[in-house]
Scaffold this motif. Sequence first.
Motif, short mmCIF file in Angstrom:
data_model
loop_
_atom_site.label_atom_id
_atom_site.label_comp_id
_atom_site.label_asym_id
_atom_site.label_seq_id
_atom_site.Cartn_x
_atom_site.Cartn_y
_atom_site.Cartn_z
N ASN A 1 -79.00 15.58 61.47
CA ASN A 1 -80.10 15.20 62.36
C ASN A 1 -79.64 14.82 63.76
O ASN A 1 -80.48 14.58 64.63
CB ASN A 1 -80.89 14.05 61.77
CG ASN A 1 -81.73 14.50 60.60
OD1 ASN A 1 -82.19 15.62 60.57
ND2 ASN A 1 -81.92 13.61 59.64
N ILE B 1 -84.75 23.91 49.23
CA ILE B 1 -83.35 23.55 49.46
C ILE B 1 -82.89 22.53 48.42
O ILE B 1 -81.79 22.66 47.86
CB ILE B 1 -83.15 23.03 50.89
CG1 ILE B 1 -83.32 24.18 51.88
CG2 ILE B 1 -81.78 22.38 51.05
CD1 ILE B 1 -83.33 23.75 53.32
N ILE B 2 -83.71 21.53 48.13
CA ILE B 2 -83.37 20.55 47.11
C ILE B 2 -83.20 21.22 45.76
O ILE B 2 -82.25 20.93 45.02
CB ILE B 2 -84.43 19.43 47.06
CG1 ILE B 2 -84.35 18.57 48.32
CG2 ILE B 2 -84.24 18.55 45.82
CD1 ILE B 2 -85.48 17.58 48.46
N LEU C 1 -76.66 13.78 56.11
CA LEU C 1 -77.99 13.90 56.72
C LEU C 1 -78.00 13.34 58.13
O LEU C 1 -78.68 13.87 59.01
CB LEU C 1 -79.04 13.21 55.85
CG LEU C 1 -79.31 13.89 54.51
CD1 LEU C 1 -80.24 13.04 53.67
CD2 LEU C 1 -79.87 15.28 54.71
N MET D 1 -92.33 21.27 54.54
CA MET D 1 -92.15 20.58 53.28
C MET D 1 -91.69 21.54 52.20
O MET D 1 -90.84 21.20 51.39
CB MET D 1 -93.47 19.90 52.90
CG MET D 1 -93.40 19.14 51.62
SD MET D 1 -92.40 17.68 51.88
CE MET D 1 -92.51 16.91 50.32
N SER D 2 -92.22 22.75 52.18
CA SER D 2 -91.83 23.69 51.13
C SER D 2 -90.38 24.12 51.28
O SER D 2 -89.69 24.32 50.28
CB SER D 2 -92.75 24.92 51.15
OG SER D 2 -92.61 25.61 52.38
N ARG D 3 -89.90 24.25 52.52
CA ARG D 3 -88.50 24.62 52.73
C ARG D 3 -87.58 23.52 52.20
O ARG D 3 -86.55 23.80 51.59
CB ARG D 3 -88.23 24.85 54.21
CG ARG D 3 -86.82 25.34 54.43
CD ARG D 3 -86.38 25.47 55.85
NE ARG D 3 -87.41 25.80 56.82
CZ ARG D 3 -87.25 25.74 58.12
NH1 ARG D 3 -86.10 25.35 58.62
NH2 ARG D 3 -88.22 26.05 58.94
N THR D 4 -87.96 22.27 52.40
CA THR D 4 -87.17 21.14 51.91
C THR D 4 -87.09 21.15 50.39
O THR D 4 -86.02 20.94 49.82
CB THR D 4 -87.79 19.82 52.40
OG1 THR D 4 -87.89 19.84 53.82
CG2 THR D 4 -86.94 18.64 51.97
N LEU D 5 -88.22 21.40 49.74
CA LEU D 5 -88.23 21.44 48.28
C LEU D 5 -87.39 22.59 47.74
O LEU D 5 -86.70 22.45 46.73
CB LEU D 5 -89.67 21.54 47.77
CG LEU D 5 -90.52 20.29 47.95
CD1 LEU D 5 -91.95 20.56 47.50
CD2 LEU D 5 -89.94 19.12 47.19
#
Length: 66
Positions: free
Chosen positions: A65, A7-8, A61, A1-5
């Motif tokens: 995926n 990147i965003i 996306l 989750m932290s990697r996604t935030l």
Amino acid sequence: MSRTLIIIGLVIVAVGILWPWLSLLGLGRLPGDIVIRRENITFYAPIATGLLISMALSLILWLINR
């Protein structure tokens, strides 16, 4: 989750830095974007721009995926 935030956040920063060049693409003036100008108020609803960006992000996306 932290990697996604992270990147965003980096994408938002990149769009902010590149905004002068991105605005030359004309994304805010597509047919379907509603602009109502009155004396003291301007209302802007970027419906077509939002749909185009949503479709592009969905495609990107989906490809990631796969």
